[in-house]
Design an enzyme around this catalytic site. Structure first.
Site, PDB file in Angstrom:
ATOM      1  CD  GLU A 143       0.694  18.760  -6.427  1.00 50.27           C
ATOM      2  OE1 GLU A 143       0.725  19.196  -7.582  1.00 50.27           O
ATOM      3  OE2 GLU A 143       1.620  18.086  -5.925  1.00 50.27           O
TER       4      GLU A 143
ATOM      5  N   GLY B   7       7.484   4.713 -10.813  1.00 47.73           N
ATOM      6  CA  GLY B   7       7.626   5.481 -12.049  1.00 47.73           C
ATOM      7  C   GLY B   7       8.843   6.379 -11.952  1.00 47.73           C
TER       8      GLY B   7
ATOM      9  CG  ASP C 259      -4.581  14.973   6.666  1.00 50.11           C
ATOM     10  OD1 ASP C 259      -3.692  14.101   6.731  1.00 50.11           O
ATOM     11  OD2 ASP C 259      -4.476  15.999   5.970  1.00 50.11           O
TER      12      ASP C 259
ATOM     13  CE  LYS D 228       3.803   1.262  -6.190  1.00 55.21           C
ATOM     14  NZ  LYS D 228       3.665   1.769  -7.541  1.00 55.21           N
TER      15      LYS D 228
ATOM     16  CE1 TYR E  26      -6.067  16.793  -4.161  1.00 56.77           C
ATOM     17  CE2 TYR E  26      -3.958  17.890  -4.497  1.00 56.77           C
ATOM     18  CZ  TYR E  26      -4.935  17.401  -3.646  1.00 56.77           C
ATOM     19  OH  TYR E  26      -4.762  17.526  -2.287  1.00 56.77           O
TER      20      TYR E  26
ATOM     21  CB  THR F 225       5.800   8.091   1.477  1.00 51.16           C
ATOM     22  OG1 THR F 225       4.403   8.338   1.608  1.00 51.16           O
ATOM     23  CG2 THR F 225       6.536   9.355   1.087  1.00 51.16           C
TER      24      THR F 225
ATOM     25  NE  ARG G 227     -15.920   7.832  -0.286  1.00 50.43           N
ATOM     26  CZ  ARG G 227     -15.234   8.023  -1.384  1.00 50.43           C
ATOM     27  NH1 ARG G 227     -15.843   8.430  -2.477  1.00 50.43           N
ATOM     28  NH2 ARG G 227     -13.938   7.812  -1.428  1.00 50.43           N
TER      29      ARG G 227
ATOM     30  N   PRO H   9       1.424  12.344 -16.662  1.00 52.23           N
ATOM     31  CG  PRO H   9      -0.739  12.521 -17.504  1.00 52.23           C
ATOM     32  CD  PRO H   9       0.036  12.019 -16.322  1.00 52.23           C
TER      33      PRO H   9
ATOM     34  CD  GLU I 154      -2.320  -0.777   1.965  1.00 51.79           C
ATOM     35  OE1 GLU I 154      -2.372  -1.511   0.954  1.00 51.79           O
ATOM     36  OE2 GLU I 154      -2.638  -1.148   3.115  1.00 51.79           O
TER      37      GLU I 154
ATOM     38  CB  SER J 113      -3.223  20.842  -1.993  1.00 51.56           C
ATOM     39  OG  SER J 113      -2.125  20.287  -2.653  1.00 51.56           O
TER      40      SER J 113
ATOM     41  NE  ARG K 226       0.311  10.493   1.819  1.00 53.19           N
ATOM     42  CZ  ARG K 226      -0.337  11.450   1.165  1.00 53.19           C
ATOM     43  NH1 ARG K 226      -1.655  11.540   1.241  1.00 53.19           N
ATOM     44  NH2 ARG K 226       0.313  12.339   0.446  1.00 53.19           N
TER      45      ARG K 226
HETATM   46  P1  NDP Z   1      -7.276  10.721   2.271  1.00 53.44           P
HETATM   47  O1  NDP Z   1      -7.290  10.328   0.849  1.00 53.44           O
HETATM   48  O2  NDP Z   1      -6.576   9.856   3.248  1.00 53.44           O
HETATM   49  O3  NDP Z   1      -8.792  10.910   2.772  1.00 53.44           O
HETATM   50  C1  NDP Z   1      -9.768  11.481   1.958  1.00 53.44           C
HETATM   51  C2  NDP Z   1     -11.092  11.457   2.694  1.00 53.44           C
HETATM   52  O4  NDP Z   1     -12.104  12.014   1.862  1.00 53.44           O
HETATM   53  C3  NDP Z   1     -11.562  10.041   3.077  1.00 53.44           C
HETATM   54  O5  NDP Z   1     -12.205  10.102   4.314  1.00 53.44           O
HETATM   55  C4  NDP Z   1     -12.576   9.743   1.978  1.00 53.44           C
HETATM   56  O6  NDP Z   1     -13.555   8.793   2.338  1.00 53.44           O
HETATM   57  C5  NDP Z   1     -13.214  11.116   1.821  1.00 53.44           C
HETATM   58  N1  NDP Z   1     -13.939  11.260   0.552  1.00 53.44           N
HETATM   59  C6  NDP Z   1     -13.426  11.197  -0.693  1.00 53.44           C
HETATM   60  N2  NDP Z   1     -14.407  11.380  -1.593  1.00 53.44           N
HETATM   61  C7  NDP Z   1     -15.563  11.541  -0.903  1.00 53.44           C
HETATM   62  C8  NDP Z   1     -16.923  11.740  -1.263  1.00 53.44           C
HETATM   63  N3  NDP Z   1     -17.295  11.809  -2.538  1.00 53.44           N
HETATM   64  N4  NDP Z   1     -17.850  11.865  -0.287  1.00 53.44           N
HETATM   65  C9  NDP Z   1     -17.491  11.789   1.007  1.00 53.44           C
HETATM   66  N5  NDP Z   1     -16.218  11.585   1.425  1.00 53.44           N
HETATM   67  C10 NDP Z   1     -15.271  11.461   0.466  1.00 53.44           C
HETATM   68  O7  NDP Z   1      -6.687  12.217   2.318  1.00 53.44           O
HETATM   69  P2  NDP Z   1      -5.804  12.926   3.465  1.00 53.44           P
HETATM   70  O8  NDP Z   1      -6.400  12.652   4.780  1.00 53.44           O
HETATM   71  O9  NDP Z   1      -4.383  12.625   3.214  1.00 53.44           O
HETATM   72  O10 NDP Z   1      -6.014  14.460   3.097  1.00 53.44           O
HETATM   73  C11 NDP Z   1      -7.078  15.245   3.640  1.00 53.44           C
HETATM   74  C12 NDP Z   1      -7.322  16.441   2.744  1.00 53.44           C
HETATM   75  O11 NDP Z   1      -6.122  17.221   2.669  1.00 53.44           O
HETATM   76  C13 NDP Z   1      -7.705  16.089   1.315  1.00 53.44           C
HETATM   77  O12 NDP Z   1      -8.641  17.033   0.854  1.00 53.44           O
HETATM   78  C14 NDP Z   1      -6.393  16.242   0.556  1.00 53.44           C
HETATM   79  O13 NDP Z   1      -6.616  16.541  -0.803  1.00 53.44           O
HETATM   80  C15 NDP Z   1      -5.752  17.398   1.306  1.00 53.44           C
HETATM   81  N6  NDP Z   1      -4.302  17.411   1.256  1.00 53.44           N
HETATM   82  C16 NDP Z   1      -3.594  16.306   1.628  1.00 53.44           C
HETATM   83  C17 NDP Z   1      -2.221  16.322   1.573  1.00 53.44           C
HETATM   84  C18 NDP Z   1      -1.415  15.133   1.983  1.00 53.44           C
HETATM   85  O14 NDP Z   1      -0.206  15.126   1.702  1.00 53.44           O
HETATM   86  N7  NDP Z   1      -1.983  14.158   2.672  1.00 53.44           N
HETATM   87  C19 NDP Z   1      -1.480  17.519   1.109  1.00 53.44           C
HETATM   88  C20 NDP Z   1      -2.342  18.642   0.849  1.00 53.44           C
HETATM   89  C21 NDP Z   1      -3.680  18.576   0.896  1.00 53.44           C
HETATM   90  P3  NDP Z   1     -13.303   7.196   2.131  1.00 53.44           P
HETATM   91  O15 NDP Z   1     -12.530   6.750   3.361  1.00 53.44           O
HETATM   92  O16 NDP Z   1     -14.686   6.662   2.089  1.00 53.44           O
HETATM   93  O17 NDP Z   1     -12.520   7.009   0.879  1.00 53.44           O
END
Ligand code: NDP
Length: 326
Positions: free
Chosen positions: A130, A214, A13, A195, A152, A193, A33, A282, A189, A128, A187
């Site tokens: 969830e 699964g 996103d 995968k 989560y 979806t 990070r 689970p 990997e 979310s 998205r």
């Molecule tokens: P991604 O998993 O693609 O991206 C997560 C981001 O968070 C990455 O930039 C990651 O950095 C960063 N991050 C994770 N942990 C840390 C940390 N400890 N410190 C700093 N940065 C961190 O998620 P999406 O883009 O798909 O989703 C964005 C948000 O929306 C998330 O909060 C997700 O939970 C929420 N969301 C997403 C949905 C979806 O279907 N996609 C649905 C509903 C909510 P790095 O690249 O270094 O790993």
């Protein structure tokens, strides 16, 4: 020129939102990070583009509150999009503590930092679907009670509620985007979806011969990330902060994903699919399907991608990338 800080800028996103905001003339400050590699696949095309000089990256982990505070004080953003955190539901069962720290605790730290800023900032929080978990209604909206069924979802429910507390107690402009699953060629990997589209493309190219999943007896409300980041921005342009459900309002089964993906390559998924208990969770989420009416009316938000277009786009992108590596 408006300034926006994005946490999670390197994620799915974050990268689409960065593109969208740069195009609108924003100056972007992304929090990244430290990792052992400086490759940032989802952002590199922007950093090397003509808009690259408006994109600034700052090192900070979500757990590093002093550094986050220093960045916010220096940038003085107009808008803050909080997207960072462990975003995989299945993995949250394996690492509940760090998931809660990143998703719930970090959100409070960031709200506190924003509360102390001399210039008010408009905040988007990535909640979310969830948070709803064990639902009894066919479709959920902003008033549906929260009943999360995984670590989560629990952490997101807490963070959503804290955002409401800060909005109501301190008059801060904080919006919760209650987003349902959204996918794209970017998205991660290890999401189901992607995968599937990767496996279908790999099998079509002859570099894989099966796909392991699964529980395939699940249905989700799947939209396109590119459509959903527009809603995030629209939320912060309104007069009053609020919560919004962003969804398609339509359920599709995992079999639908498999059919569209494998049909794209004239394959039958049943010839390649293996069920592996290892990938069962689970507890599975209930059938979460959102009602985006409020966003459609108040934000005039409308999605542009259909389910089939989205899965097809993912398949074609994976096929093209894999082929270029052969
Ligand atoms: P991604 O998993 O693609 O991206 C997560 C981001 O968070 C990455 O930039 C990651 O950095 C960063 N991050 C994770 N942990 C840390 C940390 N400890 N410190 C700093 N940065 C961190 O998620 P999406 O883009 O798909 O989703 C964005 C948000 O929306 C998330 O909060 C997700 O939970 C929420 N969301 C997403 C949905 C979806 O279907 N996609 C649905 C509903 C909510 P790095 O690249 O270094 O790993």
């Amino acid at each position: 020129m408006k300034k926006a800080i994005l946490s999670g800028i390197t994620g799915q996103d974050g990268s689409y939102l960065t593109e969208f905001l740069l195009d609108k003339g924003y100056e972007i400050h992304g929090l990244v990070r430290r990792s052992s590699q400086t490759l940032r696949n989802r952002l590199d095309h922007l950093r090397n583009s003509s808009l690259g000089d408006k994109l600034h990256l700052h090192y900070s982990d979500l757990s590093d509150t002093p550094t986050l505070r220093r960045i916010f004080k220096k940038v003085q953003p107009d808008e803050f999009y909080h997207l960072a955190g462990q975003s995989h539901v299945g993995l949250s069962f394996e690492m509940p503590e760090s998931t809660v720290k990143e998703v719930a605790n970090a959100t409070i730290s960031l709200l506190e930092i924003c509360r102390d800023l001399s210039k008010p900032v408009r905040i988007y929080h990535a909640a979310s679907s969830e948070i709803f978990g064990k639902v009894s209604s066919e479709k959920q909206d902003e008033n549906t009670p929260m009943f999360p069924t995984n670590p989560y979802g629990c952490a997101k429910a807490f963070a959503r509620q804290m955002c409401q507390v800060y909005r109501e107690s301190y008059g801060m402009f904080v919006c919760n985007g209650i987003l349902y699953n959204h996918e794209s060629p970017r998205r991660g990997e290890n999401f189901v979806t992607r995968k599937i589209t990767l496996a279908a493309a790999s099998i079509a190219l002859g570099i894989a011969d099966s796909l392991e999943l699964g529980n395939i007896d699940i249905s989700k409300d799947w939209g396109h990330a590119k459509d959903y980041v527009v809603a995030m921005w629209k939320m912060l342009q309104t007069e009053n902060a609020d919560d919004y459900v962003i969804a398609t309002g339509k359920l599709h089964s995992l079999q639908n994903v498999l059919e569209v993906a494998f049909n794209e390559f004239d394959l039958n998924y049943e010839d390649y699919l293996k069920i592996n208990q290892k990938f069962y969770r689970p507890a599975e989420s209930f059938k979460l399907c959102g009602n985006p009416k409020k966003a459609e009316v108040h934000l005039e938000w409308k999605r542009s991608y259909s389910f089939k277009e989205m899965i097809t786009e993912m398949c074609r992108s994976d096929f093209k990338n894999l082929k270029s590596q052969l």
